[in-house]
Scaffold this active site. Structure first.
Site, PDB file in Angstrom:
ATOM      1  N   ASP A 271       0.852  -1.187   0.000  1.00 34.55           N
ATOM      2  CA  ASP A 271       0.000   0.000   0.000  1.00 34.55           C
ATOM      3  C   ASP A 271       0.891   1.240   0.000  1.00 34.55           C
ATOM      4  O   ASP A 271       1.748   1.381   0.872  1.00 34.55           O
ATOM      5  CB  ASP A 271      -0.910  -0.010   1.234  1.00 34.55           C
ATOM      6  CG  ASP A 271      -2.017  -1.054   1.110  1.00 34.55           C
ATOM      7  OD1 ASP A 271      -2.559  -1.191   0.003  1.00 34.55           O
ATOM      8  OD2 ASP A 271      -2.332  -1.724   2.109  1.00 34.55           O
ATOM      9  N   ASP A 381      -6.846  -4.867  -4.733  1.00 39.22           N
ATOM     10  CA  ASP A 381      -7.294  -4.534  -3.377  1.00 39.22           C
ATOM     11  C   ASP A 381      -8.176  -3.293  -3.309  1.00 39.22           C
ATOM     12  O   ASP A 381      -8.325  -2.693  -2.267  1.00 39.22           O
ATOM     13  CB  ASP A 381      -6.056  -4.324  -2.486  1.00 39.22           C
ATOM     14  CG  ASP A 381      -6.411  -4.233  -1.007  1.00 39.22           C
ATOM     15  OD1 ASP A 381      -7.385  -4.899  -0.594  1.00 39.22           O
ATOM     16  OD2 ASP A 381      -5.744  -3.502  -0.268  1.00 39.22           O
TER      17      ASP A 381
END
Length: 1043
Positions: A271, A381
């Protein structure tokens, strides 16, 4: 000595085996918790010795290696703790390998709850994270006398874990005072033969347990493992080969031809910011990717896929040595860039143009750095996927898509894993969801079996993906994952597992695709729908900065044409776009990040606003310089610039002679400018009247409204029409507060049951009073108490000639786990409402007939939503909101949430936003709702100027109301050309003329990456260029200009 023979006096023969005891016997033989004094696991490491010296230096900054090694280091010891959170400790580790270890494999073992990086000879060589099962750096696989026995390493320790430093739970706000302990730092002898046996036994044990008692392979695996324990004397490595042969006999029994094939690819989802700040992500990339390079050196078949151009750019800037190694492996086809976007962005909220730029910046980066663009879009995601994405992918050279997030659906199981996904314009892409429903597999038997069993397209395709490696916070694949899967290459009873690439997988799926189903429309995630609203300041920053960059590009492109000395600010614009695109990462724009990230994001928006304002000023100066010089003896006029592709007549506010704000009604030409000397008189002035009961009516000849003392609409209608828009007995502009306590994912989720807790906001602090009496503008304002400790002040504004009424809203928000919405119950009946998305719109049901309908109790939209029946409708427009819903006849706009994790202060601040309501006759298309929403979001620019005579100048106009000219910019690779991007907005087949006053030499269609399409050039005719559109089609045109 062990023997497989029978005891004296007994007939020779096999022993009876009890399944449970045999299983547990093998489990205990490999256990790290039980019987380690006499089992195999206890022999994994041989001799060990501590470092010759350990010293450390600590800094609150993320100090680079070159600076760190020059600092004074003080003594440190195993067991010491360091902190607080986000600090960095550098350790100098001096090692002396005992000469007696000659011929042995030697590891440096480091265990800590912080993330570590080993540096050797000034280069990063190994990431270390206990949570990512990486705790050792291999110094040598076989110690030779000629190798150095004294080694100095540096370990860079981040005072945060793989998932940040949440206090109590992973997604809790970070604990600012967390301490991180070094629990192990030593040299060890690593017994590779013991390790290989342990992996053999793990795979056999998993086969025995997971294939089930009805499967003979389960018993074959169990009996082989049991026999391995019999022949294996843990004190005598000479017995190991016979045990390994027993395992090899099982693993070498191959499958039949029909067996499912798994395409395994190393993966490390990082991320770009989430429970840690952007700056820490740079180090996460280096820690994870250097580990991948080490694995590639010793595993020639290993492949690794990697998305996000931004992360490659970070590593290129901060770790050039590592980046050079990555480039080598990219060239070999083993380190594989995927995705084609700048970051893995949110799939719902970025504008259509911002999504194009994600691909444009990403694909150009991959082409420049690696000589190729990506052919797969990679977004595993993200919280849902816009129905416009297939067309945008196709326009950027991509026909394949991979994600898995819809496996998180709360209500309905998505019916496919491999299918064609069709967008709103009819574009289709081949889509694959790894059937193991994860992007962070560990290479275990259980996951391979789940991949086959769970596959919803059995009989249609016989290939699927497994993405293995620790993810989210980085980490990536480990040697053990690779070794597990080597044993499953072709083992009867298990699917075939081969190291593969996205291209190999999708090529096979394309060959098998004749039986695949098609899913039409958005891929809506039935979860995380609070992310359309959380962190409202980020949402506002995103919308405003998208608008700023649009305007800077339009004005700069026009200045380029009008003024040969003007330098188009290409490099500054690229920098600003990249900041905006970074903030569209799928945990930043959705608001599901910690406070540190929010602060960074808001700083980036401030930078875009600041630099954007400067660039805009420079473009206007260059475009209209002569007009901006007031002439002596002349009172000032106003230069009005319109960056939208239609003529607009609106009320603007400008600074008058005495410095006071003066209103003026002006008409500005399409995508151009005019000098206003005498403002227009309104065709009908706005009237504002206070009634005896305290209510206020406003009318402007287009619409008429009646407001009660709390600012609620009791009536809304088109002037000269009796047709009422507000539902009987209801009030529109009604605020409502809901309890908002999700099951777990606080910033992410709003649950269906929040709708059962609705409380209308009715506490009046200041009743409605007239603030502007009418003429060009009428307004009235009021204040409410919201919840326990928040206040809302609103000015309701009606301008001359304007078809909508605006609600300028200011909220001092100080709630906890509450959700604020505003509702418009309207007198319209329709089973579907319409919501704007990127370059188009979608319809969603207003009823809850099926579970698929009610799972969409909270949805997202861009600048407008509309509920229409035949002949009449009502639209709600907004300038910075994304959450919305329409149930029955109530249109609802989501305004503010107040989650406490992972940012305890989320949204607790002052908010300013505007929304508007527009009643209309006919369809929303014919009524101009789309243009009104643009007008609300892209205000006219008014600049003081001379009163010189100047004809209005228009650079572009479009003849069809169905077509929107969205973008005008300089071409990326041709300074002598501009690119214009248009789309069909009504959902119709349309033909339009694009007219331009630019000196166009030639015009050709191009793709979204600005590569000309093979078709012939567009004819330049008297009326302009003739363009044909199918519903929601996006067209880009390269206009080469005469110099």
């Amino acid at each position: 000595m062990r023997s497989g023979g029978a005891a004296p006096g007994m007939a020779a023969g096999a022993m009876l085996k009890h399944r449970r005891t045999a299983l547990e016997r093998v489990e205990k033989f490999v256990s790290a918790a039980y019987f380690t004094d006499c089992n195999l696991r206890g022999r994994l490491y041989g001799a060990s010795c501590p470092p010759a010296a350990l010293s450390c230096f600590q800094s609150p900054l993320r100090v680079p290696y070159s600076e760190a090694v020059r600092q004074p280091f003080g003594p440190a010891a195993v067991g010491d703790s360091f902190g607080p959170t986000w600090e960095t400790c550098w350790f100098k580790v001096e090692l002396s390998i005992p000469p007696a270890w000659a011929g042995r494999e030697v590891h440096f073992v480091w265990e800590s709850d912080g993330e570590g990086m080993v540096w050797r000879d000034a280069q990063p060589v190994q990431g270390l994270t206990k949570e990512g099962e990486k705790t050792s750096y291999i110094l040598t696989s076989c110690l030779k006398e000629s190798e150095p026995h004294s080694v100095t390493l540096y370990v860079e320790l981040a005072c945060n874990g793989l998932f940040g430093a949440g206090k109590g739970t992973m997604i809790a706000p970070p604990d600012p005072d967390r301490r991180f302990t070094v629990s192990k730092a030593e040299l060890v002898v690593f017994n590779r033969d013991v390790y290989e046996l342990l992996v053999d036994l793990e795979i056999l044990l998993d086969m025995a347990q997971l294939l089930g008692e009805e499967n003979q392979r389960s018993f074959q695996a169990l009996y082989a493992a049991n026999q391995m324990v019999n022949v294996c004397d843990v004190t005598d490595p000479a017995t190991f080969p016979a045990a390994r042969d027993l395992a090899a006999a099982i693993f070498s029994q191959g499958n039949g031809e029909s067996q499912h094939t798994i395409h395994a690819m190393g993966h490390c989802h990082i991320d770009s910011a989430w429970l840690w700040p952007y700056e820490e992500t740079i180090r996460k990339c280096a820690r994870s990717w250097v580990t991948v390079i080490r694995l590639m050196e010793s595993n020639p078949e290993f492949t690794f896929v990697c998305s996000q151009a931004q992360q490659f750019e970070w590593v290129r800037s901060w770790y050039p040595g590592l980046y050079a190694q990555i480039q080598d492996y990219v060239a070999k086809g083993r380190f594989i860039p995927v995705g084609g976007t700048w970051v893995e962005m949110d799939g719902n909220l970025p504008s259509g143009e911002a999504m194009v730029r994600q691909f444009l910046q990403g694909q150009r980066f991959f082409r420049e750095q690696f000589g190729r663009i990506c052919s797969e879009f990679w977004l595993p995601d993200t919280f849902g996927y816009s129905a416009q994405l297939p067309q945008l992918m196709r326009g950027c050279g991509i026909g394949r898509f991979l994600t898995q997030k819809l496996s998180w659906n709360l209500v309905n199981a998505f019916p496919h894993h491999t299918f064609f996904w069709e967008g709103i314009d009819g574009s289709r892409v081949l889509t694959h969801f790894p059937p193991g429903d994860s992007y962070g597999m560990l290479g275990r038997v259980e996951e391979m079996l789940k991949t086959v069993k769970n596959n919803k397209d059995k009989g249609r395709v016989n290939h699927s993906a497994v993405l293995f490696g620790f993810g989210d916070g980085g980490g990536g694949p480990t040697q053990k994952m690779l070794d597990r899967m080597k044993r499953m290459r072709d083992t009867d009873g298990l699917p075939r597992v081969q190291m593969s690439t996205p291209d190999r997988l999708f090529s096979v799926l394309e060959k098998e695709s004749s039986q695949l189903c098609t899913w039409v429309g958005e891929l809506f995630l039935e979860l995380h729908n609070g992310t359309y609203t959380t962190q409202a300041q980020i949402k506002k920053g995103n919308r405003e900065c998208e608008q700023i960059l649009h305007d800077v590009e339009v004005l700069s492109a026009l200045a380029l044409v009008q003024n040969s000395s003007f330098q188009y600010p290409a490099s500054q614009l690229q920098r600003l776009w990249r900041l905006l695109l970074l903030n569209q990462f799928h945990d930043v724009l959705p608001g599901s990040c910690i406070q540190l990230v929010v602060e960074d994001a808001l700083q980036y928006y401030a930078e875009i606003r600041r630099a954007g304002a400067r660039l805009q000023e420079e473009a206007v100066q260059s475009l209209c310089g002569d007009l901006l010089q007031p002439q002596p003896g002349h009172a000032e006029g106003t230069l009005v610039l319109n960056t939208l592709p239609w003529e607009r007549t609106e009320v603007i506010s400008r600074t008058g002679p005495a410095g006071a704000e003066v209103l003026a009604l002006v008409t500005a030409p399409s995508m151009g400018y005019t000098i206003v000397r005498e403002p227009l008189p309104p065709p009908q002035p706005v009237t504002v009247v206070k009634q005896e009961d305290g209510s206020i009516t406003m009318e402007n000849g287009v619409i008429a409204v009646c407001l009660d003392a709390m600012g609620r609409l009791t009536s809304l209608r088109l002037a000269h029409s009796e047709r009422e828009a507000v539902a009987d007995g209801c009030r529109a502009n009604q605020f409502a507060l809901f309890d908002d306590v999700p099951l777990y994912w606080d910033a992410w989720d709003v649950m269906d049951y929040h709708l059962e807790t609705r409380k209308p906001v009715t506490t009046l602090l200041k009743p409605l009073e007239i603030t502007l009496a009418g003429g060009l503008r009428g307004s009235a304002s009021f204040s409410l108490r919201v919840g326990k400790s928040s206040t809302l002040t609103q000015e309701i504004v009606l301008d001359a000639t304007c078809p909508y009424i605006r609600f300028l809203t200011q909220v001092e928000w100080n709630e906890s786990h509450k959700f604020l919405k505003v509702e418009f119950p309207v007198q319209v009946r329709s089973t579907n409402a319409t919501y704007e998305i990127q370059f188009g719109h979608v319809q969603r049901p207003t009823h809850w007939n099926t579970s698929w309908d009610w799972a969409r109790f909270e949805v997202w939209a861009h600048k407008w939503m509309d509920l229409s029946e035949h002949g009449f409708g009502v639209a709600v427009l907004n300038d910075s909101k994304y959450g919305a819903s329409a149930r029955g006849n109530v249109l609802s706009l989501s305004l503010l949430r107040a989650p406490k994790s992972p940012d305890a202060s989320a949204d607790i601040t002052q908010h300013r936003f505007t929304y508007a309501v527009l009643p209309h006759q006919g369809s929303f298309q014919d009524a101009g709702v789309i243009r009104c929403a643009y007008n609300l979001n892209f205000p006219l620019h008014a600049v003081p100027a001379s009163r010189a005579q100047c004809p209005a100048w228009s650079a572009f106009s479009v003849s069809s109301p169905a077509v929107v000219l969205e973008t005008v910019k300089q071409a990326e690779d041709r300074p002598d050309a501009v690119v214009v991007r248009l789309y069909e907005a009504h959902g119709s087949t349309a033909v339009t003329w694009l007219q331009s006053s630019l000196p166009v030499k030639e015009a050709m269609l191009c793709d979204l990456l600005e590569q000309p399409l093979a078709k012939e050039h567009l004819a330049l005719e008297q009326q302009g260029m003739r363009l044909s559109f199918t519903p929601f089609q996006v067209l880009s045109i390269l206009l080469v200009l005469r110099q």
